[in-house]
Every structure is written in C-alpha cells, then in structure tokens.
Design a protein around this motif. Structure first.
Motif, short mmCIF file in Angstrom:
data_model
loop_
_atom_site.label_atom_id
_atom_site.label_comp_id
_atom_site.label_asym_id
_atom_site.label_seq_id
_atom_site.Cartn_x
_atom_site.Cartn_y
_atom_site.Cartn_z
N SER A 176 0.82 -1.20 0.00
CA SER A 176 0.00 0.00 0.00
C SER A 176 0.87 1.26 0.00
O SER A 176 0.56 2.24 -0.68
CB SER A 176 -0.94 0.00 1.21
N ALA A 177 1.99 1.22 0.73
CA ALA A 177 2.93 2.33 0.73
C ALA A 177 3.52 2.54 -0.66
O ALA A 177 3.75 3.68 -1.09
CB ALA A 177 4.04 2.09 1.75
N ASP A 216 1.96 1.92 -3.46
CA ASP A 216 0.91 2.58 -4.23
C ASP A 216 0.94 4.09 -4.01
O ASP A 216 0.76 4.87 -4.95
CB ASP A 216 -0.47 2.04 -3.86
N ASP A 217 1.18 4.49 -2.76
CA ASP A 217 1.29 5.92 -2.47
C ASP A 217 2.46 6.53 -3.22
O ASP A 217 2.35 7.63 -3.77
CB ASP A 217 1.44 6.17 -0.97
N THR A 255 1.61 7.05 -6.83
CA THR A 255 0.74 8.22 -6.98
C THR A 255 1.58 9.50 -6.94
O THR A 255 1.40 10.39 -7.76
CB THR A 255 -0.32 8.24 -5.86
N ILE A 256 2.49 9.57 -5.97
CA ILE A 256 3.35 10.74 -5.86
C ILE A 256 4.15 10.93 -7.15
O ILE A 256 4.24 12.04 -7.69
CB ILE A 256 4.30 10.62 -4.65
N HIS A 284 -0.10 11.94 0.17
CA HIS A 284 0.38 10.57 -0.04
C HIS A 284 1.74 10.35 0.62
O HIS A 284 2.05 9.21 1.00
CB HIS A 284 0.39 10.21 -1.52
N GLN A 306 0.82 9.47 4.14
CA GLN A 306 0.27 8.12 4.16
C GLN A 306 1.36 7.07 3.99
O GLN A 306 1.37 6.05 4.68
CB GLN A 306 -0.77 7.98 3.05
N ARG A 307 2.29 7.32 3.09
CA ARG A 307 3.34 6.34 2.82
C ARG A 307 4.21 6.11 4.04
O ARG A 307 4.54 4.97 4.39
CB ARG A 307 4.19 6.78 1.64
N LYS A 314 2.37 4.10 6.71
CA LYS A 314 2.28 2.69 6.36
C LYS A 314 3.62 1.97 6.53
O LYS A 314 3.66 0.80 6.93
CB LYS A 314 1.75 2.55 4.93
N TYR A 331 8.64 13.95 -1.19
CA TYR A 331 8.81 12.79 -2.07
C TYR A 331 10.12 12.07 -1.75
O TYR A 331 10.16 10.85 -1.54
CB TYR A 331 8.77 13.27 -3.51
N THR A 349 10.04 10.36 1.71
CA THR A 349 9.32 9.08 1.76
C THR A 349 10.15 7.96 1.16
O THR A 349 10.10 6.83 1.64
CB THR A 349 7.96 9.13 1.03
#
Length: 134
Positions: free
Chosen positions: A11-12, A14-15, A18-19, A35, A38-39, A42, A114, A117
């Motif tokens: 799921s991370a 996926d974030d 998206t970024i 995101h 969120q990342r 997660k 970005y 993360t």
C-alpha cells in the motif's frame, strides 16, 4: 516477511506511485503531501506488524516513529515528520486533504516530501530484510 507487513508496504508503494505521477505538477502539491504522509505512516506500521507488535489506530508520524525508532539504522528528520503531521486531521473534508495550515505546500517542499518518503521506505525495507535474514 509477515503477510500483514507486506500488505502495508504494498500500500505504501501505491502511495509512492501516486506521488511519482503528480510530483511535477505544481497544482497537485497537496496530493504529493497527502500521499507522503500516508506512505510514511504505512512504512512504520509495516515494521510494527513484522515485529508482531500491536499496530495502533493512530496517524501521528512522530508517535509512530517513537515506536519503531530503536529498529532504524539512521535518524529520521523529525521536523519533516512534524510538517507532514499537519496534513492529517481526521475532521477535514476530502477537498482539504494534503493541505497544510497555510494551504498547499510549495513545489520544492513537495519534492522534499517525495525524497523523504523514499529514504524512509528504503530504510524500513533494509530493516525488514535484516530481520528476515536472522
């Protein structure tokens, strides 16, 4: 690696995707910021899952960092975590996701989020791989 930890990391990822799709668009810096928060959340929760610790139903990155910090090789920039913490307020309306108190982050800050993360994800992956090898 435990299945629950893998799911958090997927799921991370996926974030991150998206970024990567929107980071160059200066109108979507709020999406990058949301995101990024969120990342990181997660990633920390994946490490807790791998250690078979209770994953708290919280979103505060500094609190989550305190729960995993002893496992990490490198220090994490808590100022950036605090900045990203400002993004998650449960009572916000969907249109406000990713907004800081002063509005959308500037493009240079979105790029820093970005990169931040990415470094946290890589560090968590190294820790999880090391634990798998034990």
């Amino acid at each position: 690696m435990r299945k629950a930890a893998e799911e958090w990391l997927a799921s991370a990822q996926d974030d991150l995707e998206t970024i990567a799709e929107v980071v160059e668009n200066p109108r979507l810096t709020n999406i990058v910021a949301f995101h990024a928060q969120q990342r990181i959340e997660k990633c920390f929760k994946a490490l807790l899952e791998e250690r078979e610790e209770r994953v708290p139903n919280i979103h505060n990155l500094v609190t989550l960092l305190a729960k995993v910090e002893g496992s990490l090789d490198e220090s994490i920039d808590e100022d950036l975590l605090e900045r990203l913490n400002q993004l998650y307020i449960e009572a916000r309306y969907p249109g406000e996701r990713g907004l800081l108190p002063e509005g959308k982050p500037p493009p240079d800050e979105a790029h820093r989020f970005y990169q931040f993360t990415q470094s946290i994800y890589e560090q968590i992956q190294r820790v999880l791989q090391d634990e798998d090898e034990k």
